[in-house]
Write a protein that holds these residues in place. Structure first.
Motif, PDB file in Angstrom:
ATOM      1  N   THR A  58      39.822 -11.793   7.889  1.00  0.00           N
ATOM      2  CA  THR A  58      38.709 -10.885   7.967  1.00  0.00           C
ATOM      3  C   THR A  58      38.031 -10.322   9.266  1.00  0.00           C
ATOM      4  O   THR A  58      37.386  -9.683   9.431  1.00  0.00           O
ATOM      5  N   GLY A  59      37.640 -11.419   9.280  1.00  0.00           N
ATOM      6  CA  GLY A  59      36.222 -11.965  10.143  1.00  0.00           C
ATOM      7  C   GLY A  59      37.078 -11.427  12.160  1.00  0.00           C
ATOM      8  O   GLY A  59      36.060 -10.657  12.597  1.00  0.00           O
ATOM      9  N   ILE A  60      38.538 -11.177  11.770  1.00  0.00           N
ATOM     10  CA  ILE A  60      38.635 -11.734  13.137  1.00  0.00           C
ATOM     11  C   ILE A  60      39.226  -9.087  12.929  1.00  0.00           C
ATOM     12  O   ILE A  60      37.867  -9.296  14.147  1.00  0.00           O
ATOM     13  N   GLY A  61      39.436  -9.102  12.665  1.00  0.00           N
ATOM     14  CA  GLY A  61      39.688  -7.853  11.966  1.00  0.00           C
ATOM     15  C   GLY A  61      37.610  -7.093  12.279  1.00  0.00           C
ATOM     16  O   GLY A  61      36.919  -5.970  12.228  1.00  0.00           O
ATOM     17  N   GLY A  76      36.119  -1.270   8.134  1.00  0.00           N
ATOM     18  CA  GLY A  76      37.467  -0.849   7.887  1.00  0.00           C
ATOM     19  C   GLY A  76      38.751  -2.288   8.472  1.00  0.00           C
ATOM     20  O   GLY A  76      39.587  -2.237   7.530  1.00  0.00           O
ATOM     21  N   TYR A  77      37.902  -2.346   9.741  1.00  0.00           N
ATOM     22  CA  TYR A  77      38.929  -3.509  10.777  1.00  0.00           C
ATOM     23  C   TYR A  77      39.176  -4.533   9.360  1.00  0.00           C
ATOM     24  O   TYR A  77      39.781  -5.633   9.114  1.00  0.00           O
ATOM     25  N   GLY A  78      37.508  -4.737   8.965  1.00  0.00           N
ATOM     26  CA  GLY A  78      37.716  -6.382   8.117  1.00  0.00           C
ATOM     27  C   GLY A  78      38.551  -5.699   6.802  1.00  0.00           C
ATOM     28  O   GLY A  78      38.882  -6.328   6.355  1.00  0.00           O
ATOM     29  N   LEU A  79      38.476  -5.218   6.053  1.00  0.00           N
ATOM     30  CA  LEU A  79      39.363  -4.934   5.093  1.00  0.00           C
ATOM     31  C   LEU A  79      40.552  -5.137   5.246  1.00  0.00           C
ATOM     32  O   LEU A  79      41.388  -5.507   4.153  1.00  0.00           O
ATOM     33  N   LEU A  80      41.032  -4.114   6.324  1.00  0.00           N
ATOM     34  CA  LEU A  80      42.094  -4.480   7.154  1.00  0.00           C
ATOM     35  C   LEU A  80      42.797  -5.769   7.651  1.00  0.00           C
ATOM     36  O   LEU A  80      44.392  -6.066   6.679  1.00  0.00           O
ATOM     37  N   GLY A  81      42.417  -6.379   7.794  1.00  0.00           N
ATOM     38  CA  GLY A  81      42.205  -8.427   7.947  1.00  0.00           C
ATOM     39  C   GLY A  81      42.402  -8.977   6.739  1.00  0.00           C
ATOM     40  O   GLY A  81      43.228  -9.568   7.303  1.00  0.00           O
ATOM     41  N   LEU A  83      43.330  -7.473   4.113  1.00  0.00           N
ATOM     42  CA  LEU A  83      45.141  -6.760   3.071  1.00  0.00           C
ATOM     43  C   LEU A  83      46.130  -7.430   4.016  1.00  0.00           C
ATOM     44  O   LEU A  83      47.146  -8.004   3.389  1.00  0.00           O
ATOM     45  N   ILE A  84      45.682  -8.566   5.034  1.00  0.00           N
ATOM     46  CA  ILE A  84      47.181  -9.289   5.897  1.00  0.00           C
ATOM     47  C   ILE A  84      46.505 -10.665   6.027  1.00  0.00           C
ATOM     48  O   ILE A  84      48.059 -11.167   6.084  1.00  0.00           O
ATOM     49  N   GLY A  85      45.463 -10.649   5.764  1.00  0.00           N
ATOM     50  CA  GLY A  85      45.553 -12.398   5.514  1.00  0.00           C
ATOM     51  C   GLY A  85      45.873 -12.761   4.125  1.00  0.00           C
ATOM     52  O   GLY A  85      46.521 -13.782   4.464  1.00  0.00           O
ATOM     53  N   ALA A  86      45.814 -11.818   3.379  1.00  0.00           N
ATOM     54  CA  ALA A  86      46.212 -12.878   1.861  1.00  0.00           C
ATOM     55  C   ALA A  86      48.056 -13.071   1.816  1.00  0.00           C
ATOM     56  O   ALA A  86      48.066 -14.024   1.633  1.00  0.00           O
ATOM     57  N   PRO A  87      48.645 -11.744   2.347  1.00  0.00           N
ATOM     58  CA  PRO A  87      50.157 -11.882   2.785  1.00  0.00           C
ATOM     59  C   PRO A  87      50.073 -13.018   3.879  1.00  0.00           C
ATOM     60  O   PRO A  87      51.338 -13.809   3.628  1.00  0.00           O
ATOM     61  N   ALA A  88      49.560 -13.135   4.520  1.00  0.00           N
ATOM     62  CA  ALA A  88      49.831 -14.267   5.296  1.00  0.00           C
ATOM     63  C   ALA A  88      49.610 -15.851   4.860  1.00  0.00           C
ATOM     64  O   ALA A  88      50.458 -16.897   5.202  1.00  0.00           O
TER      65      ALA A  88
END
Length: 100
Positions: A58-61, A76-81, A83-88
């Motif tokens: 989230t921080g990177i996004g 938006g990019y924080g939300l995308l981060g 959404l990627i961070g939880a499955p990772a």
């Protein structure tokens, strides 16, 4: 019959509580086996990994969005981060459990 761990009174082994002092553990506190302790440490590490990956992605996004566009792209990019961070984090946790 056993002696109560707290008061020393005589208690049936199958009793849920001591009739003398009311202790809920008349046979003494439960001591976890080394295997149970290891699984608890794994679960604690899994929680920390999941939260860490979520916050990191989230921080990177958010940072990427703020640098490239402004406030709305950052959100938006924080939300995308997220959404990627939880499955990772989940994938890391599952793979750790398979290889330990």
């Amino acid at each position: 019959m056993i002696d109560c761990h707290d008061c020393g009174g005589s208690v049936s082994f199958s009793a849920a509580s001591c009739p003398h002092c009311g202790s809920r553990e008349p046979s003494g506190p439960y001591i976890q086996s080394p295997r149970e302790l290891r699984f608890h440490r794994i679960e604690e590490r899994n929680d920390q990994t999941l939260i860490g990956m979520l916050v990191l992605c989230t921080g990177i996004g958010f940072f990427y969005g703020a640098v490239t566009g402004g406030a709305w792209p950052a959100a938006g990019y924080g939300l995308l981060g997220a959404l990627i961070g939880a499955p990772a984090g989940f994938i890391i946790n599952v793979s750790r459990r398979l290889f330990e």
